[in-house]
Motif scaffolding. Structure first.
Motif, short mmCIF file in Angstrom:
data_model
loop_
_atom_site.label_atom_id
_atom_site.label_comp_id
_atom_site.label_asym_id
_atom_site.label_seq_id
_atom_site.Cartn_x
_atom_site.Cartn_y
_atom_site.Cartn_z
N PHE A 1 6.22 -0.63 12.40
CA PHE A 1 4.24 -0.25 12.00
C PHE A 1 4.05 1.12 12.62
O PHE A 1 4.58 1.74 13.77
CB PHE A 1 3.30 -1.34 12.27
CG PHE A 1 3.35 -2.00 13.55
CD1 PHE A 1 2.83 -1.18 13.82
CD2 PHE A 1 3.81 -2.84 13.62
CE1 PHE A 1 2.23 -1.85 15.47
CE2 PHE A 1 4.25 -3.13 14.58
CZ PHE A 1 2.85 -2.75 16.44
N PHE B 1 0.56 -1.05 0.52
CA PHE B 1 0.02 0.05 -0.29
C PHE B 1 0.97 1.27 -0.15
O PHE B 1 1.45 1.51 0.67
CB PHE B 1 -1.03 0.41 1.54
CG PHE B 1 -1.95 0.97 1.48
CD1 PHE B 1 -2.90 0.42 0.13
CD2 PHE B 1 -1.86 2.05 1.95
CE1 PHE B 1 -4.43 2.71 0.75
CE2 PHE B 1 -2.71 2.65 2.05
CZ PHE B 1 -3.72 3.26 1.39
N ARG C 1 -3.78 0.07 10.66
CA ARG C 1 -2.26 -0.48 10.77
C ARG C 1 -1.41 -0.07 8.90
O ARG C 1 -2.03 -1.01 8.70
CB ARG C 1 -1.32 -1.35 11.21
CG ARG C 1 -0.56 -2.05 11.79
CD ARG C 1 -0.13 -3.27 12.49
NE ARG C 1 -0.71 -3.68 13.48
CZ ARG C 1 -1.19 -4.81 13.91
NH1 ARG C 1 -1.28 -5.77 13.41
NH2 ARG C 1 -1.42 -4.16 15.84
N TRP C 2 -0.28 0.68 9.37
CA TRP C 2 -0.01 0.95 8.31
C TRP C 2 1.38 0.21 8.38
O TRP C 2 2.27 0.92 9.56
CB TRP C 2 -0.22 2.22 7.55
CG TRP C 2 1.18 2.16 6.33
CD1 TRP C 2 0.72 1.21 4.31
CD2 TRP C 2 1.61 3.44 5.64
NE1 TRP C 2 1.54 1.65 4.47
CE2 TRP C 2 2.25 2.81 4.60
CE3 TRP C 2 2.53 4.17 6.07
CZ2 TRP C 2 2.73 3.88 4.08
CZ3 TRP C 2 3.42 4.62 6.49
CH2 TRP C 2 3.83 4.64 4.72
N GLU D 1 0.18 2.99 14.16
CA GLU D 1 -1.13 1.96 14.12
C GLU D 1 -1.93 3.04 14.70
O GLU D 1 -1.13 4.07 16.06
CB GLU D 1 -1.13 0.74 15.17
CG GLU D 1 -2.54 0.13 15.75
CD GLU D 1 -3.15 -1.38 16.17
OE1 GLU D 1 -2.69 -1.90 15.58
OE2 GLU D 1 -2.50 -0.99 17.08
N TRP E 1 5.07 -1.97 2.06
CA TRP E 1 4.34 -1.90 3.22
C TRP E 1 3.50 -2.04 3.10
O TRP E 1 2.54 -1.56 2.10
CB TRP E 1 4.36 -0.29 2.77
CG TRP E 1 5.99 0.34 4.09
CD1 TRP E 1 7.22 -0.06 3.41
CD2 TRP E 1 5.91 1.20 5.29
NE1 TRP E 1 8.14 0.07 4.02
CE2 TRP E 1 7.50 0.87 4.81
CE3 TRP E 1 4.76 1.25 6.21
CZ2 TRP E 1 8.40 1.80 5.95
CZ3 TRP E 1 5.90 2.14 6.53
CH2 TRP E 1 7.49 2.27 7.56
N ASN E 2 2.19 -2.75 4.38
CA ASN E 2 1.39 -3.04 4.24
C ASN E 2 -0.03 -2.49 4.87
O ASN E 2 0.31 -1.69 5.96
CB ASN E 2 0.44 -4.47 4.40
CG ASN E 2 1.64 -5.76 3.36
OD1 ASN E 2 1.79 -5.96 2.63
ND2 ASN E 2 1.81 -6.59 4.40
N ILE E 3 -1.23 -1.90 4.68
CA ILE E 3 -2.43 -1.51 5.70
C ILE E 3 -3.38 -2.83 6.30
O ILE E 3 -3.68 -3.35 5.26
CB ILE E 3 -2.99 0.25 4.87
CG1 ILE E 3 -3.48 0.44 5.92
CG2 ILE E 3 -3.84 -0.88 3.68
CD1 ILE E 3 -3.79 1.66 5.24
N THR E 4 -3.31 -2.66 7.39
CA THR E 4 -3.96 -3.60 7.87
C THR E 4 -5.70 -2.66 8.73
O THR E 4 -5.21 -1.35 9.10
CB THR E 4 -3.81 -4.38 9.23
OG1 THR E 4 -2.38 -5.02 8.31
CG2 THR E 4 -3.98 -5.49 9.73
#
Length: 91
Positions: free
Chosen positions: A57, A22, A50-51, A59, A27-30
């Motif tokens: 990360f 993302f 959370r990113w 959050e 890097w992921n976004i949750t």
């Protein structure tokens, strides 16, 4: 209440959605939540965004709950901001 410890069982339902890579590669976004809707004046909400990477990360987290108490309802809520990094991993 009155210095006594009180516990109650509940079973919140949860969901989590993850978008990989993302904005920045790796890097992921949750987006996730645990929800226990209001039943008999008892409720629980926990939601997070959370990113980051696996090792670092950011959050934003919201937590709110209500619980019957001495004929009334106690309610609390909090909004948190976290910068985190795991100290170890299980797998």
């Amino acid at each position: 209440p009155n210095g006594d410890v009180r516990g109650a069982f509940s079973a919140p339902q949860g969901i989590e959605v993850i978008l990989k890579d993302f904005i920045v590669p790796s890097w992921n976004i949750t987006l996730g939540a645990f929800l226990y809707p209001p039943i008999d004046n008892r409720a629980y909400y926990n939601a997070w965004l959370r990113w980051g990477k696996q090792r670092f990360f950011f959050e934003v987290n919201y937590l709110g709950f209500s619980e019957p108490f001495d004929g009334d309802v106690a309610y609390a809520q909090a909004l948190g901001l976290t910068v985190g990094f795991p100290l170890f991993s299980f797998w």
